[in-house]
Design a protein around this motif. Structure first.
Motif, PDB file in Angstrom:
ATOM      1  N   LEU A  63       0.826  -1.210   0.000  1.00  0.00           N
ATOM      2  CA  LEU A  63       0.000   0.000   0.000  1.00  0.00           C
ATOM      3  C   LEU A  63       0.859   1.259   0.000  1.00  0.00           C
ATOM      4  N   ASP A  64       1.941   1.228   0.748  1.00  0.00           N
ATOM      5  CA  ASP A  64       2.817   2.389   0.901  1.00  0.00           C
ATOM      6  C   ASP A  64       3.588   2.700  -0.381  1.00  0.00           C
ATOM      7  N   LEU A  65       4.169   1.676  -0.989  1.00  0.00           N
ATOM      8  CA  LEU A  65       5.041   1.883  -2.142  1.00  0.00           C
ATOM      9  C   LEU A  65       4.351   1.628  -3.477  1.00  0.00           C
ATOM     10  N   GLY A  66       3.177   0.981  -3.409  1.00  0.00           N
ATOM     11  CA  GLY A  66       2.443   0.715  -4.636  1.00  0.00           C
ATOM     12  C   GLY A  66       3.046  -0.383  -5.487  1.00  0.00           C
ATOM     13  N   GLU A  67       3.754  -1.312  -4.870  1.00  0.00           N
ATOM     14  CA  GLU A  67       4.339  -2.416  -5.626  1.00  0.00           C
ATOM     15  C   GLU A  67       4.306  -3.689  -4.801  1.00  0.00           C
ATOM     16  N   ASN A  68       4.277  -4.816  -5.483  1.00  0.00           N
ATOM     17  CA  ASN A  68       4.318  -6.112  -4.809  1.00  0.00           C
ATOM     18  C   ASN A  68       5.769  -6.449  -4.494  1.00  0.00           C
ATOM     19  N   ILE A  69       6.025  -6.837  -3.274  1.00  0.00           N
ATOM     20  CA  ILE A  69       7.373  -7.174  -2.834  1.00  0.00           C
ATOM     21  C   ILE A  69       7.511  -8.689  -2.835  1.00  0.00           C
ATOM     22  N   LEU A  70       8.430  -9.196  -3.602  1.00  0.00           N
ATOM     23  CA  LEU A  70       8.690 -10.629  -3.659  1.00  0.00           C
ATOM     24  C   LEU A  70       9.739 -10.989  -2.623  1.00  0.00           C
ATOM     25  N   THR A  71       9.558 -12.047  -1.920  1.00  0.00           N
ATOM     26  CA  THR A  71      10.507 -12.571  -0.926  1.00  0.00           C
ATOM     27  C   THR A  71      11.043 -11.484   0.004  1.00  0.00           C
ATOM     28  N   LEU A  72      10.144 -10.810   0.678  1.00  0.00           N
ATOM     29  CA  LEU A  72      10.523  -9.740   1.597  1.00  0.00           C
ATOM     30  C   LEU A  72      11.448 -10.245   2.693  1.00  0.00           C
ATOM     31  N   ASP A  73      11.194 -11.427   3.212  1.00  0.00           N
ATOM     32  CA  ASP A  73      12.048 -11.954   4.275  1.00  0.00           C
ATOM     33  C   ASP A  73      13.486 -12.116   3.799  1.00  0.00           C
ATOM     34  N   LYS A  74      13.690 -12.587   2.578  1.00  0.00           N
ATOM     35  CA  LYS A  74      15.050 -12.721   2.036  1.00  0.00           C
ATOM     36  C   LYS A  74      15.687 -11.354   1.810  1.00  0.00           C
ATOM     37  N   PHE A  75      14.884 -10.395   1.351  1.00  0.00           N
ATOM     38  CA  PHE A  75      15.405  -9.041   1.140  1.00  0.00           C
ATOM     39  C   PHE A  75      15.901  -8.458   2.463  1.00  0.00           C
ATOM     40  N   ILE A  76      15.105  -8.621   3.509  1.00  0.00           N
ATOM     41  CA  ILE A  76      15.490  -8.089   4.821  1.00  0.00           C
ATOM     42  C   ILE A  76      16.768  -8.741   5.317  1.00  0.00           C
ATOM     43  N   HIS A  98       5.124   7.997  12.031  1.00  0.00           N
ATOM     44  CA  HIS A  98       3.774   7.748  12.554  1.00  0.00           C
ATOM     45  C   HIS A  98       2.704   8.273  11.590  1.00  0.00           C
ATOM     46  N   ASP A  99       2.976   9.414  10.965  1.00  0.00           N
ATOM     47  CA  ASP A  99       2.046   9.940   9.960  1.00  0.00           C
ATOM     48  C   ASP A  99       1.909   8.964   8.793  1.00  0.00           C
ATOM     49  N   ARG A 100       3.032   8.377   8.386  1.00  0.00           N
ATOM     50  CA  ARG A 100       3.034   7.426   7.275  1.00  0.00           C
ATOM     51  C   ARG A 100       2.177   6.206   7.612  1.00  0.00           C
ATOM     52  N   ILE A 101       2.357   5.672   8.813  1.00  0.00           N
ATOM     53  CA  ILE A 101       1.560   4.518   9.241  1.00  0.00           C
ATOM     54  C   ILE A 101       0.077   4.890   9.312  1.00  0.00           C
ATOM     55  N   THR A 102      -0.220   6.059   9.855  1.00  0.00           N
ATOM     56  CA  THR A 102      -1.612   6.525   9.936  1.00  0.00           C
ATOM     57  C   THR A 102      -2.248   6.616   8.557  1.00  0.00           C
ATOM     58  N   ASP A 103      -1.537   7.224   7.618  1.00  0.00           N
ATOM     59  CA  ASP A 103      -2.072   7.384   6.258  1.00  0.00           C
ATOM     60  C   ASP A 103      -2.346   6.029   5.605  1.00  0.00           C
ATOM     61  N   ILE A 104      -1.433   5.085   5.765  1.00  0.00           N
ATOM     62  CA  ILE A 104      -1.605   3.776   5.137  1.00  0.00           C
ATOM     63  C   ILE A 104      -2.754   3.007   5.813  1.00  0.00           C
ATOM     64  N   CYS A 105      -2.871   3.133   7.135  1.00  0.00           N
ATOM     65  CA  CYS A 105      -3.983   2.482   7.829  1.00  0.00           C
ATOM     66  C   CYS A 105      -5.327   3.049   7.386  1.00  0.00           C
ATOM     67  N   LEU A 106      -5.388   4.369   7.226  1.00  0.00           N
ATOM     68  CA  LEU A 106      -6.632   5.002   6.737  1.00  0.00           C
ATOM     69  C   LEU A 106      -6.920   4.585   5.311  1.00  0.00           C
ATOM     70  N   LEU A 107      -5.898   4.484   4.487  1.00  0.00           N
ATOM     71  CA  LEU A 107      -6.078   4.035   3.101  1.00  0.00           C
ATOM     72  C   LEU A 107      -6.629   2.602   3.091  1.00  0.00           C
ATOM     73  N   TYR A 108      -6.068   1.756   3.955  1.00  0.00           N
ATOM     74  CA  TYR A 108      -6.511   0.361   4.061  1.00  0.00           C
ATOM     75  C   TYR A 108      -7.982   0.287   4.504  1.00  0.00           C
ATOM     76  N   LEU A 109      -8.317   1.071   5.524  1.00  0.00           N
ATOM     77  CA  LEU A 109      -9.694   1.055   6.034  1.00  0.00           C
ATOM     78  C   LEU A 109     -10.678   1.584   5.018  1.00  0.00           C
ATOM     79  N   GLY A 110     -10.231   2.496   4.167  1.00  0.00           N
ATOM     80  CA  GLY A 110     -11.097   3.087   3.154  1.00  0.00           C
ATOM     81  C   GLY A 110     -11.234   2.232   1.897  1.00  0.00           C
ATOM     82  N   SER A 111     -10.438   1.171   1.823  1.00  0.00           N
ATOM     83  CA  SER A 111     -10.506   0.344   0.592  1.00  0.00           C
ATOM     84  C   SER A 111     -11.442  -0.833   0.730  1.00  0.00           C
TER      85      SER A 111
END
Length: 181
Positions: free
Chosen positions: A111-124, A168-181
């Motif tokens: 939601l934040d970056l607008g892209e699907n992340i493949l193998t996030l655990d390996k990236f981290i 915190h603003d970023r998390i708030t915005d993404i949570c509101l976007l999620y709730l609105g979808s």
């Protein structure tokens, strides 16, 4: 700390026991009694591919956690691919009030970056390992509370600095976007 170093280093592909002892002594001398520092340096040495590489790590690794974190940020800043993802992972992990699961973080980043992340655990584990970890149950967290303190420092001059209110603003915005979808 000394026993931990000796136990961990015994599994490394180093020349011989004499060289293992030399490396262990060098790490112990530079550690200033910091277990976390030792663990991070040992992880870096574990990935060394030659004696020259081990020697370079031992020479270049700074003493103290803040200098070690600063060095890790400099390495990350030279990354060409995925830098925006690294920044987002650090921001979300530092700003979240609890460790997120890998699935929660994947969805938030989508939601934040607008892209699907493949193998996030390996990236981290391959890029952010000096700051972020994924445990066996799939929880994403900082490796230590000192990482949060370090990345939130107002005097930190890095593109990876996390702004507390911005995070915190970023998390708030993404949570509101999620709730609105």
């Amino acid at each position: 700390i000394e026993n931990y170093i000796k136990t961990r280093i015994s599994d490394f592909s180093l020349q011989d026991d004499g060289y293992r002892h030399k490396v262990a002594d060098a790490i112990l001398q530079k550690s200033s009694g910091s277990f976390l520092w030792v663990a991070l340096v040992l992880e870096e040495i574990r990935s060394a591919y030659s004696v020259a590489d081990v020697e370079q790590i031992l020479t270049e690794v700074p003493q103290g956690m803040d200098p070690l974190y600063e060095r890790a940020l400099k390495v990350l800043s030279k990354t060409h691919r995925g830098k925006h993802l690294i920044k987002a992972i650090l921001c979300w992990t530092v700003s979240a009030i609890r460790p997120l699961t890998i699935k929660e973080l994947e969805h938030a980043l989508q939601l934040d970056l607008g892209e699907n992340i493949l193998t996030l655990d390996k990236f981290i584990t391959s890029t952010c390992w000096q700051f972020v970890q994924v445990d066996k149950s799939g929880k994403v967290s900082l490796i230590h509370e000192t990482v949060r303190v370090f990345l939130l420092r107002e005097d930190l001059r890095s593109e990876f600095t996390v702004d507390r209110s911005g995070g915190h603003d970023r998390i708030t915005d993404i949570c509101l976007l999620y709730l609105g979808s």
